[in-house]
Design an enzyme around this catalytic site. Structure first.
Site, mmCIF file in Angstrom:
data_model
loop_
_atom_site.group_PDB
_atom_site.id
_atom_site.type_symbol
_atom_site.label_atom_id
_atom_site.label_comp_id
_atom_site.label_asym_id
_atom_site.label_seq_id
_atom_site.Cartn_x
_atom_site.Cartn_y
_atom_site.Cartn_z
ATOM 1 N N TYR A 40 0.523 -1.363 0.170
ATOM 2 C CA TYR A 40 0.057 -0.374 -0.014
ATOM 3 C C TYR A 40 1.251 1.272 0.210
ATOM 4 C CZ TYR A 40 -3.871 -2.748 1.684
ATOM 5 O OH TYR A 40 -4.619 -3.569 1.464
ATOM 6 N N HIS A 98 0.278 -11.608 1.641
ATOM 7 C CA HIS A 98 -0.693 -11.013 1.028
ATOM 8 C C HIS A 98 -1.257 -11.541 -0.074
ATOM 9 C CE1 HIS A 98 -1.551 -6.274 -0.205
ATOM 10 N NE2 HIS A 98 -2.771 -6.706 -0.290
#
Length: 268
Positions: A40, A98
């Site tokens: 992110y 992830h």
């Protein structure tokens, strides 16, 4: 050990001062769970927000996710040390893989064992996975043990209910964390959701979040608007009826919003 909070603050796609403001607002409003990821690119801003918020670190449940480039065993722990520095903390409450990234060149067993090693070093208190299908969760369990995986964070919404995967996770005792619960806002337009919202004297977003909470999932909605952050918190007090839940169950249409080539598995 503290269980995974049922409602947290997501930070996907939030950058710079926007994410700092969102986290500051969220903490002030009462959020105590924050979800981020190395990918992110906002860990430093989140660390700043936590540091200046005045909320004790031990009162916050902080999650990050390891990015694919950091799956090699000689990189994973080091990458988490870097995340900790950006987040201005000495530990994470939860660290996830992830994406399974089946063609990343690192065997699943290797990166799961490296994640356990990071836990044993004290970098994170819990570990888990994100975006894993049934087969991959089984492989992860075989690699590190059935009781090691705290959660599978997966896309779930009234339009994508993922029942086969959810039922498997619940049988295995693995907590379900729902992301994209509002499907980029698409479910807020559903007549069924709006009708339930009117009956419940709630917003459509509160209804969608309450649906996931009623099923026992954790949710991590994000917002850049303080009033929406406050409203989302109130979803915890919405009590949907059996009829409400049955009507929402009928909205399933396999509408997946996130499915990146090279990272996603073959979904169940």
């Amino acid at each position: 050990m503290t269980s995974i909070p049922s409602l947290g603050l997501g930070t996907f796609r939030l950058q710079g001062q926007i994410v700092t403001n969102s986290v500051l607002d969220g903490l002030e409003l009462g959020y105590r769970s924050i979800d981020t990821a190395q990918r992110y690119g906002n860990e430093a801003e989140i660390g700043t927000a936590i540091a200046v918020s005045g909320v004790p670190r031990e009162d916050i449940f902080l999650t990050t996710k390891v990015w694919v480039d950091n799956y090699p065993k000689d990189r994973l722990a080091d990458s988490l040390e870097e995340s900790l520095a950006r987040l201005r903390t000495s530990y994470l409450d939860l660290t996830l893989i992830h994406w399974p990234a089946p063609n990343c060149g690192v065997p699943l067993e290797d990166y799961m064992i490296a994640l356990v090693d990071a836990k044993e070093k004290g970098l994170t208190r819990r570990i888990g996975v994100s975006n894993f299908n049934v087969s991959l969760v089984k492989q992860a369990e075989a690699a590190v043990g059935k009781n090691m995986i705290s959660t599978n964070q997966i896309e779930l919404s009234p339009y994508l209910q993922n029942r086969k995967l959810v039922e498997f996770l619940q049988r295995e005792g693995i907590h379900v964390t729902s992301y994209m619960t509002l499907a980029y806002g698409k479910v807020l337009e559903a007549p069924v959701i709006n009708a339930i919202a009117r009956r419940q004297l709630a917003t459509p977003a509160q209804v969608a979040l309450a649906w996931a909470l009623s099923l026992g999932y954790s949710v991590i909605p994000s917002s850049t608007k303080r009033e929406h952050l406050a409203s989302n918190l109130l979803a915890q007090h919405v009590r949907l009826t059996r009829e409400d839940m049955e009507q929402i169950a009928g909205l399933e249409c396999n509408c997946r919003m996130i499915n990146p080539d090279g990272l996603a598995p073959e979904w169940d």
